[in-house]
Motif scaffolding. Structure first.
Motif, mmCIF file in Angstrom:
data_model
loop_
_atom_site.group_PDB
_atom_site.id
_atom_site.type_symbol
_atom_site.label_atom_id
_atom_site.label_comp_id
_atom_site.label_asym_id
_atom_site.label_seq_id
_atom_site.Cartn_x
_atom_site.Cartn_y
_atom_site.Cartn_z
ATOM 1 N N THR A 247 2.831 34.238 56.656
ATOM 2 C CA THR A 247 1.624 34.509 55.870
ATOM 3 C C THR A 247 0.631 33.359 55.964
ATOM 4 N N LEU A 248 1.150 32.141 55.849
ATOM 5 C CA LEU A 248 0.294 30.955 55.873
ATOM 6 C C LEU A 248 -0.476 30.848 57.184
ATOM 7 N N PHE A 249 0.237 30.984 58.303
ATOM 8 C CA PHE A 249 -0.428 30.784 59.588
ATOM 9 C C PHE A 249 -1.297 31.970 59.981
ATOM 10 N N SER A 250 -0.988 33.137 59.478
ATOM 11 C CA SER A 250 -1.906 34.269 59.669
ATOM 12 C C SER A 250 -3.224 33.992 58.972
ATOM 13 N N ASN A 251 -3.147 33.402 57.790
ATOM 14 C CA ASN A 251 -4.359 33.058 57.041
ATOM 15 C C ASN A 251 -5.161 31.976 57.752
ATOM 16 N N PHE A 252 -4.468 30.938 58.217
ATOM 17 C CA PHE A 252 -5.166 29.874 58.951
ATOM 18 C C PHE A 252 -5.875 30.445 60.185
ATOM 19 N N SER A 253 -5.190 31.327 60.895
ATOM 20 C CA SER A 253 -5.772 31.901 62.111
ATOM 21 C C SER A 253 -6.974 32.783 61.786
ATOM 22 N N SER A 254 -6.845 33.577 60.723
ATOM 23 C CA SER A 254 -7.947 34.475 60.363
ATOM 24 C C SER A 254 -9.188 33.712 59.929
ATOM 25 N N GLN A 255 -8.983 32.498 59.401
ATOM 26 C CA GLN A 255 -10.123 31.682 58.995
ATOM 27 C C GLN A 255 -10.651 30.811 60.130
ATOM 28 N N GLY A 256 -10.013 30.880 61.283
ATOM 29 C CA GLY A 256 -10.523 30.205 62.473
ATOM 30 C C GLY A 256 -10.489 28.687 62.395
ATOM 31 N N ILE A 257 -9.385 28.129 61.905
ATOM 32 C CA ILE A 257 -9.339 26.668 61.785
ATOM 33 C C ILE A 257 -9.338 26.009 63.159
ATOM 34 N N ASN A 258 -9.988 24.836 63.231
ATOM 35 C CA ASN A 258 -10.060 24.041 64.456
ATOM 36 C C ASN A 258 -9.095 22.864 64.444
ATOM 37 N N ASP A 259 -8.702 22.436 63.247
ATOM 38 C CA ASP A 259 -7.764 21.331 63.086
ATOM 39 C C ASP A 259 -6.816 21.658 61.943
ATOM 40 N N LEU A 260 -5.675 20.945 61.925
ATOM 41 C CA LEU A 260 -4.689 21.181 60.881
ATOM 42 C C LEU A 260 -4.109 19.860 60.399
ATOM 43 N N ILE A 261 -4.014 19.731 59.074
ATOM 44 C CA ILE A 261 -3.387 18.580 58.431
ATOM 45 C C ILE A 261 -2.121 19.062 57.745
ATOM 46 N N VAL A 262 -0.978 18.483 58.115
ATOM 47 C CA VAL A 262 0.295 18.825 57.490
ATOM 48 C C VAL A 262 0.735 17.633 56.657
ATOM 49 N N ASP A 263 0.811 17.822 55.361
ATOM 50 C CA ASP A 263 1.147 16.730 54.438
ATOM 51 C C ASP A 263 2.648 16.750 54.182
ATOM 52 N N LEU A 264 3.337 15.739 54.734
ATOM 53 C CA LEU A 264 4.796 15.635 54.624
ATOM 54 C C LEU A 264 5.207 14.383 53.864
ATOM 55 N N ARG A 265 4.328 13.850 53.035
ATOM 56 C CA ARG A 265 4.599 12.497 52.531
ATOM 57 C C ARG A 265 5.860 12.390 51.670
ATOM 58 N N TYR A 266 6.288 13.474 51.017
ATOM 59 C CA TYR A 266 7.516 13.396 50.218
ATOM 60 C C TYR A 266 8.602 14.344 50.739
ATOM 61 N N ASN A 267 8.408 14.861 51.945
ATOM 62 C CA ASN A 267 9.355 15.811 52.521
ATOM 63 C C ASN A 267 10.472 15.046 53.227
ATOM 64 N N SER A 268 11.656 15.043 52.616
ATOM 65 C CA SER A 268 12.776 14.254 53.139
ATOM 66 C C SER A 268 13.738 15.077 53.992
ATOM 67 N N GLY A 269 13.343 16.292 54.383
ATOM 68 C CA GLY A 269 14.141 17.024 55.345
ATOM 69 C C GLY A 269 14.772 18.284 54.812
ATOM 70 N N GLY A 270 15.795 18.754 55.539
ATOM 71 C CA GLY A 270 16.478 19.990 55.205
ATOM 72 C C GLY A 270 17.014 20.659 56.447
ATOM 73 N N TYR A 271 16.794 21.959 56.557
ATOM 74 C CA TYR A 271 17.360 22.735 57.651
ATOM 75 C C TYR A 271 16.596 22.521 58.960
#
Length: 463
Positions: A247-271
């Motif tokens: 759902t998220l990336f369908s939305n990004f694509s439909s809005q025609g984004i040119n750049d992407l920022i992924v905020d992982l500052r507190y993401n300590s991992g998982g699967y």
């Protein structure tokens, strides 16, 4: 120093028992190792000793640094398999590093792991991070948690905990605060809001489902549309998270984004499975069917487990560069994602050095426990992956803990948006002596969250 699993295990004890969703682990307790040794059950030993013995025998087989484990090691001298796992860390010698590199091998009760791995929590839903040596802030709030219900926001400053106003990066203080925040059933806080007003709130722990996606939106920077997502964990219901990615990336694509920022500052991992899924959405079309990563096991089990994973491009985004916001607790599966994309994109890191965990594990049942000895290292297409000391950012920028998520004046987000418009990063900070205290303190606070890259595997010989 605080044990890397002390508060993680204690906070798990607060949880109610629920079924694990999204990951298939193992239920049998009968074990037979098909490597160089066999597990022999001593019917005269106590159940606890048998579990410890089994943990040690598995470590001698699957542990990444098994060849450094001493023959004199006595597993029965330890209280439980988690203590055994913590003890073997001392023998993780890695070329180029003077100290043992393993800070993560652990064991946990199966019922507790079922909760943690499926995103079920039983605390206040409050993340905390040092903004300065004497300035402790709310770093994030879980949307379905008691903290969110109480109206607490990222950026609020913690003035006192249970009436104690001592806030600093000393070990004893961090231990006290961590216990109160992550392992207590009820704690009284005094918060200071950004407008300078104070509010007293007593939180009571409750069961809730953690939400990996804290924010997603699209900004305009100059002539470009910029997608922004705050992704806080690679744990949770795997199928549900995959649907959210779609759902998220369908939305990004439909809005025609040119750049992407992924905020992982507190993401300590998982699967690792979810890392792979996200990487498939992010990789450019040119990377499709190319090597994403390789998992490398020790020489006893490389023939069973060494695995190369290839990109299977998803979605229609075809970006040539990507921005990651990182911090001290950006770890494991988050670092794996960054490293896997580097051969294919212009990858830029903004914030602070990442944690430094280029290794992973999988759960092995041992009585009513799962043991997680570090079992594999991950490398990208170019064979790069020995980042035990973390990944350095392209732009050193302070964590804008004074601002809420998505505020374009927040230091890190603002710096990236400025770069996209002007070609240079803003809000550049310098490394200072206080960074050592802040980083050390935040790493200690980070042990209260699961830190790892977990893959689904069966140990040979488990029936």
């Amino acid at each position: 120093m605080i044990s890397a699993n002390k508060h993680f295990a204690k906070s798990a004890l607060l949880l109610f028992s629920v079924l694990l969703s999204g990951m298939v682990l193992f239920s049998s307790c009968k074990k037979e190792i098909t490597g160089s040794e066999s597990v022999v059950t001593d019917s005269t030993s106590t159940a606890n000793n048998a579990i410890n013995d089994t943990a040690w025998l598995y470590a001698q087989e699957i542990y990444l640094w098994y060849n450094y484990l001493p023959s004199s090691f006595d597993p029965q001298s330890y209280s439980d398999p988690n203590a055994v796992m913590e003890a073997i860390r001392a023998y993780s010698a890695e070329q180029g590093f003077s100290d043992p590199v393993d800070k993560w091998s652990f064991a946990i009760k199966q019922t507790e792991w079922d909760n943690v791995s499926s995103g079920i929590s039983g605390d206040f839903g409050l993340g905390i991070f040092f903004n300065a040596a004497y300035d402790l802030r709310v770093s994030y709030v879980e949307p379905a948690s008691p903290a969110a219900t109480a109206g607490i926001k990222r950026s609020w400053r913690i003035v006192s905990v249970d009436g104690n106003e001592t806030i600093n990066t000393e070990d004893a203080t961090i231990d006290r605060i961590s216990t109160a925040v992550y392992s207590s059933s009820s704690t009284a806080f005094l918060f200071r809001r950004p407008d300078g007003t104070d509010t007293s709130i007593t939180l009571t722990a409750a069961t809730y489902t953690a939400e990996p996606f804290l924010l997603d939106t699209v900004y305009t920077a100059g002539s470009k549309k910029v997608g922004y997502m705050v992704y806080n964990s690679f744990l949770g219901d795997v199928d549900a998270v995959k649907n959210q990615f779609s759902t998220l990336f369908s939305n990004f694509s439909s809005q025609g984004i040119n750049d992407l920022i992924v905020d992982l500052r507190y993401n300590s991992g998982g699967y690792v499975e979810l890392q792979n899924e996200l990487a498939n959405y992010l990789v450019p079309v040119a990377g499709n069917n190319s090597v994403m990563l390789t998992e490398e096991f020790n020489d006893k089990y490389s023939r069973y487990y060494d695995t190369t994973i290839y990109y299977a491009k998803k979605g229609s985004l075809d970006l040539s560069r990507i921005f990651f916001i990182t911090a001290t607790n950006t770890a494991s599966a988050s670092e794996l994602l960054i490293n896997s994309l580097k051969p294919y994109m212009d990858v830029k890191l903004i914030g602070r050095d990442t944690y430094g965990k280029p290794v992973g594990y999988f759960g092995i049942p041992d009585g009513d426990w799962y043991i997680f000895p570090v079992s594999f290292r991950s490398v990208n297409k170019n064979g790069e992956g020995n980042y035990f000391d973390g990944m350095a950012p392209d732009a050193i920028v302070n964590d804008g803990l004074e601002k809420e998520w998505g505020d374009v004046t927040e230091d890190c987000l603002g710096s990236v948006l400025y770069y996209i418009s002007n070609g240079v990063f803003s809000n550049i900070a310098s490394r200072s002596a206080s960074d050592v205290l802040i980083n050390s303190g935040n790493k200690q606070l980070g042990v209260n969250r699961f830190n790892g890259a977990v893959t689904n595997r069966r140990f040979p010989g488990i029936e």
